[in-house]
Design a protein around this motif. Structure first.
Motif, PDB file in Angstrom:
ATOM      1  N   ARG A 164      -2.592  -8.447  -9.777  1.00 48.52           N
ATOM      2  CA  ARG A 164      -3.232  -7.776 -10.921  1.00 48.52           C
ATOM      3  C   ARG A 164      -4.378  -6.877 -10.479  1.00 48.52           C
ATOM      4  O   ARG A 164      -4.758  -5.950 -11.186  1.00 48.52           O
ATOM      5  N   GLN A 165      -4.913  -7.130  -9.300  1.00 50.06           N
ATOM      6  CA  GLN A 165      -6.009  -6.316  -8.777  1.00 50.06           C
ATOM      7  C   GLN A 165      -5.520  -5.077  -8.031  1.00 50.06           C
ATOM      8  O   GLN A 165      -6.329  -4.239  -7.634  1.00 50.06           O
ATOM      9  N   GLN A 166      -4.203  -4.969  -7.831  1.00 46.63           N
ATOM     10  CA  GLN A 166      -3.636  -3.830  -7.115  1.00 46.63           C
ATOM     11  C   GLN A 166      -3.316  -2.709  -8.097  1.00 46.63           C
ATOM     12  O   GLN A 166      -3.120  -2.937  -9.298  1.00 46.63           O
ATOM     13  N   SER A 167      -3.222  -1.497  -7.572  1.00 47.64           N
ATOM     14  CA  SER A 167      -2.962  -0.328  -8.426  1.00 47.64           C
ATOM     15  C   SER A 167      -1.476  -0.074  -8.644  1.00 47.64           C
ATOM     16  O   SER A 167      -1.107   0.729  -9.493  1.00 47.64           O
ATOM     17  N   VAL A 168      -0.615  -0.759  -7.908  1.00 48.72           N
ATOM     18  CA  VAL A 168       0.818  -0.517  -7.999  1.00 48.72           C
ATOM     19  C   VAL A 168       1.413  -1.309  -9.165  1.00 48.72           C
ATOM     20  O   VAL A 168       0.995  -2.441  -9.426  1.00 48.72           O
ATOM     21  N   PRO A 169       2.373  -0.737  -9.921  1.00 48.61           N
ATOM     22  CA  PRO A 169       3.033  -1.484 -10.998  1.00 48.61           C
ATOM     23  C   PRO A 169       3.784  -2.693 -10.442  1.00 48.61           C
ATOM     24  O   PRO A 169       4.417  -2.613  -9.391  1.00 48.61           O
ATOM     25  N   CYS A 207       9.295   4.256 -12.383  1.00 50.59           N
ATOM     26  CA  CYS A 207       8.231   4.385 -11.375  1.00 50.59           C
ATOM     27  C   CYS A 207       8.601   5.377 -10.269  1.00 50.59           C
ATOM     28  O   CYS A 207       7.722   5.813  -9.518  1.00 50.59           O
ATOM     29  N   SER A 223       0.807  -1.218   0.000  1.00 50.15           N
ATOM     30  CA  SER A 223       0.000   0.000   0.000  1.00 50.15           C
ATOM     31  C   SER A 223       0.843   1.272   0.000  1.00 50.15           C
ATOM     32  O   SER A 223       0.362   2.324  -0.426  1.00 50.15           O
TER      33      SER A 223
END
Length: 456
Positions: free
Chosen positions: A110-115, A165, A83
């Motif tokens: 894949r469901q997370q917003s982080v690369p 990033c 997070s």
């Protein structure tokens, strides 16, 4: 200073996450051992690539659909790390190939917003590594990068992919350069991790009644009332004879290293068990290292007590840990939070005393008054000890050199008297005070006195 971006290392157990962290950071702080579940909490380490500084956070191995032992807490720690990260490196085992656990973690990522960047570890052979990495395209996370945490091969390509990033340096928030390093030590199950969580207000360390839950030295940077702190939770330290070579051995070495890099040490004692011989050995270690210290008596809420209990308990502590008479004592409950925040005020006080410098003129005033009230001892041959002058030669801990005619003429009771006079007149609460007794010939003293008079 800037607050650094964070890269989270994610994966199932025993894929070599800690080995890769040590390779990326150039350190050996993450414990590497051929056993699943060694890493449990979040471990932060600084790293550098190209022109950018950043933090790498090591996490425990993620296992879904299994709530045994510490696995739910390890998952929570990994989620918290993700997070706050700007990117995640998903580590898989190239020698084993894709597994059902890898597919579960990949679906979750894949469901997370982080690369997310896929690192196929244990690819020691460059030619074979490309073949091993190709199998992981099926995870659907983009290009798999073959790397070797042991040899370091492929890590440059991986970091090149992560580099975009990182936010521009000018956009990073400012961080206070002056911080106080605080290490929390004690025996197993005295409440060190609970105290860390109570001090920070977040669940950073896993708390369990099982002895040996914390294994790594866990660093956490926080800010309290404008002052930045680095809090370091450590593994519980048992008696040396009970320690076997392995994970616990490395954990305790990390704890001792944490003491050396700290400004202030919190020695946590279990109020229900009183003070033990092992507590006294840890206190001796703190004193030997010359660190400022606070004795924290935890679980005070669980002890049956009356109006006299706290005074009797403190007297017992002072009698047992007499060599740390300079350390303040605070009675807290990490469970209820009672008096926990007061620890910050004590930390600031003892840290300032640990770093404090006193002028030579003030030191010599104390010496003059002390010797006037109690003259130095005289030998059987009628030769009396004489203190010519004193000066502080260093801090952290405060160290004062006393130049005398003959150090052998000053017995232990008189040396303790001088130490007590310095503390009564100058303070130095919460820090060891080193006195160095140096012999000096009268002619040298006269020359120094003339030189000082000439300068004046």
């Amino acid at each position: 200073m800037k607050k650094l971006p964070i890269v989270a290392i994610i994966g199932r157990p025993n894929v070599g996450k800690s080995t890769l962290v040590n390779r990326l950071t150039g350190s050996r702080n993450a414990i590497v051992h051929d056993e699943a579940g060694i890493t449990r909490d979040r471990l932060y380490e600084p790293s550098f690539w190209r022109d950018r500084d950043f933090l790498v956070v090591d996490t425990g191995g993620i296992v879904f659909d299994d709530d045994s032992e510490f696995l739910p807490e390890i998952r929570q720690q990994a989620m918290l790390a993700l997070s706050e990260a700007v990117a995640a490196i998903f580590v898989v085992d190239g020698q084993t190939g894709p597994t059902a656990s890898d597919e579960e973690i990949a679906e979750w990522l894949r469901q997370q917003s982080v690369p997310v960047f896929l690192a196929v570890n244990k690819c020691e052979s460059p030619e074979q590594g490309l073949i091993q990495a190709a199998e992981f395209w099926e995870l659907g996370l983009g290009e798999p990068y073959p790397v070797s945490g042991i040899h370091g091969s492929g890590t440059g390509d991986l970091l090149d992919a992560v580099y975009p990033c990182f936010p521009p340096v000018e956009e990073l928030p400012e961080a206070d350069e002056e911080q106080i390093n605080v290490t929390i030590i004690g025996r197993p199950n005295v409440g060190k991790s609970s105290l860390l969580n109570a001090l920070t207000g977040v669940s950073r360390s896993i708390v369990s009644s099982i002895s040996g839950t914390t294994r790594d030295a866990i660093d956490l940077e926080i800010e309290h009332q404008g002052q930045r702190y680095r809090l370091i939770d450590t593994a519980g330290i048992r008696k040396k004879k009970n320690i076997r070579y392995g994970a616990e051995f490395f954990s305790i070495n990390r704890a001792f290293k944490a003491i050396r890099r700290s400004d202030v040490v919190l020695l946590v004692i279990d109020a229900l068990e009183s003070i033990t011989d092992q507590d006294m050995k840890l206190a001796g270690r703190i004193e030997d290292e010359g660190k400022a210290a606070i004795i924290v008596v935890n679980k005070w809420d669980a002890l049956e007590k009356d109006s006299h209990t706290i005074y009797e308990y403190e007297k017992m502590l002072r009698d047992r840990v007499y060599f740390m008479h300079w350390s303040p004592i605070i009675f807290v409950s990490a469970l209820t939070g009672k008096r926990v925040k007061s620890i910050f005020d004590l930390i600031q006080t003892v840290a300032q005393e640990h770093r404090r410098r006193v002028s030579t003129a003030v030191i010599n005033e104390v010496i003059q008054e002390a010797t006037a009230w109690y003259s130095p001892p005289t030998t059987r041959q009628g030769k009396q000890g004489r203190i010519y002058y004193g000066t502080q030669v260093s801090s952290q801990p405060p160290t004062i050199a006393l130049f005398v005619n003959d150090p052998k003429r000053f017995n232990d009771p008189y040396r303790r008297y001088i130490d007590r006079q310095f503390r009564e007149q100058l303070g130095f609460q919460g820090t060891p005070l080193r006195l160095i007794w140096r012999g000096k010939r009268p002619r040298e003293v006269e020359e120094n006195s003339l030189n000082r008079a000439t300068r004046v």
